[in-house]
Design a protein around this motif. Structure first.
Motif, short mmCIF file in Angstrom:
data_model
loop_
_atom_site.label_atom_id
_atom_site.label_comp_id
_atom_site.label_asym_id
_atom_site.label_seq_id
_atom_site.Cartn_x
_atom_site.Cartn_y
_atom_site.Cartn_z
N GLY A 159 -15.32 0.74 22.40
CA GLY A 159 -15.21 2.15 21.94
C GLY A 159 -16.40 2.93 22.12
N ALA A 160 -16.76 4.02 21.47
CA ALA A 160 -17.98 4.65 21.47
C ALA A 160 -19.33 4.15 21.30
N LYS A 161 -20.30 4.51 22.10
CA LYS A 161 -21.42 3.97 22.37
C LYS A 161 -22.15 4.24 20.85
N SER A 162 -23.33 3.23 20.58
CA SER A 162 -24.10 3.45 19.38
C SER A 162 -25.66 3.69 19.82
N ASP A 163 -26.24 4.68 19.42
CA ASP A 163 -27.91 4.59 19.63
C ASP A 163 -28.59 4.45 18.38
N ILE A 164 -28.00 3.69 17.29
CA ILE A 164 -28.31 3.59 16.15
C ILE A 164 -29.14 2.33 15.88
N GLY A 165 -30.29 1.87 15.42
CA GLY A 165 -30.77 0.56 15.30
C GLY A 165 -31.78 0.29 16.24
N THR A 166 -32.19 -0.92 16.65
CA THR A 166 -32.79 -1.28 17.87
C THR A 166 -32.40 -2.45 18.44
N VAL A 167 -32.90 -2.50 19.53
CA VAL A 167 -32.67 -3.78 20.58
C VAL A 167 -32.75 -5.14 19.87
N PRO A 168 -31.97 -5.95 19.58
CA PRO A 168 -32.48 -7.35 19.00
C PRO A 168 -33.23 -8.21 19.79
N GLU A 169 -33.98 -8.92 19.28
CA GLU A 169 -34.82 -10.06 19.99
C GLU A 169 -33.96 -10.79 21.00
N VAL A 170 -34.73 -11.16 21.92
CA VAL A 170 -33.93 -12.08 23.03
C VAL A 170 -33.60 -13.53 22.30
N GLY A 171 -32.10 -13.63 22.49
CA GLY A 171 -31.45 -15.25 21.89
C GLY A 171 -30.86 -14.65 20.30
N GLU A 172 -31.10 -13.46 19.90
CA GLU A 172 -30.29 -13.08 18.67
C GLU A 172 -29.08 -12.55 19.13
N VAL A 173 -28.24 -12.98 18.30
CA VAL A 173 -26.75 -12.43 18.44
C VAL A 173 -26.35 -11.46 17.24
N PRO A 174 -26.25 -10.14 17.90
CA PRO A 174 -26.19 -8.92 17.00
C PRO A 174 -24.76 -9.17 16.26
#
Length: 278
Positions: A159-174
């Motif tokens: 669905g819709a894109k979100s620009d909230i938050g931060t890009v997670p660390e490599v290997g982190e499962v958001p």
């Protein structure tokens, strides 16, 4: 993994033989997981070595601006040096972070841009169908809504894109956003055929697209004066960036790889990428 399960979003042309470009590659919609598995297999056949659980932490150039090596850390503990003469940064949404870590004095400034998407993978209620298709309901619901039927008997929904938050660390499962998933599930129940008992969820999650502020990909060689201070203005390096394709990473990935190989070999690119620099 059978060939019938591979559903790849590429079109082919040129002088490639049928052995190189198998007939079971279909047009979109694509399946990134099976595409990645196929690419891994093909690269391995050509002798490409994959370094898993390895983090690039530093880079060194000679006084003549030639790339000498990158420093890496394996499994967060073992440090070593990898000698190299070319470096391509193609690490998706993490490319700005990796670049800044390797070249902290660079005058190139591009920050991670959040472009997240929550998604479902449903079991296709018509499991015997061999049809592959993508449908878009953006104009109907007033925001991004996409369903892609795959020939592995699944339906992918986002669905819709979100620009909230931060890009997670490599290997982190958001974690996906609960309200976003609830809206997407309601749309899915409204627009998809409902089997008895409702749609069965195979997986759900959140992915981050390799976006950037320019909203165009970056496919370029980075001059030495943009990497380090006190470097010759005419100096050339062997550091390249291939990232920032947004929602079209799977669609443009292999074509971008070809263009990158042409840049590295000093050949004229197949398309004009002069406007895709940093």
């Amino acid at each position: 993994m059978s060939r019938e399960g591979m559903n790849l979003a590429i079109k082919t042309s040129g002088n490639g033989s049928e052995d190189q470009i198998p007939g079971w590659i279909h047009a979109e919609p694509g399946n990134p997981v099976t595409l990645g598995a196929w690419l891994f297999e093909q690269c391995s056949r050509y002798g490409v070595e994959f370094q898993m659980n390895t983090k690039a932490v530093s880079a060194s150039l000679s006084s003549d601006n030639e790339l000498l090596a990158i420093g890496v850390v394996r499994d967060n503990e073992t440090a070593s040096i990898l000698k190299c003469d070319k470096l391509v940064l193609a690490t998706g949404p993490w490319t700005p972070t990796v670049f800044k870590r390797l070249f902290p004095d660079s005058s190139v400034k591009f920050e991670p841009v959040v472009s997240a998407g929550d998604w479902f993978l449903f079991e296709n209620p018509e499991p015997h169908s061999s049809m592959i298709a993508a449908t878009y309901f953006d104009d109907i619901v007033g925001e991004k809504l996409e369903f892609a039927g795959r020939n592995d008997h699944s339906i992918w929904a986002t669905g819709a894109k979100s620009d909230i938050g931060t890009v997670p660390e490599v290997g982190e499962v958001p974690e996906p956003d609960a309200s976003s998933l609830a809206k997407l599930k309601a749309y899915s129940d409204a627009f998809l055929k409902q089997p008895q008992g409702g749609l069965r969820v195979i997986k759900k999650g959140r992915s981050y697209r390799p976006a950037n502020e320019k909203q165009f990909p970056i496919i370029a060689c980075i001059p030495s004066w943009n990497l380090f201070t006190n470097r010759d203005k005419d100096g050339k390096t062997s550091v390249y960036i291939n990232a920032g394709h947004g929602s079209y990473g799977v669609t443009l990935g292999m074509g971008s790889g070809k263009i990158m190989s042409q840049l590295i070999l000093g050949e004229e690119p197949s398309v004009n990428v002069s406007s895709l620099g940093v």
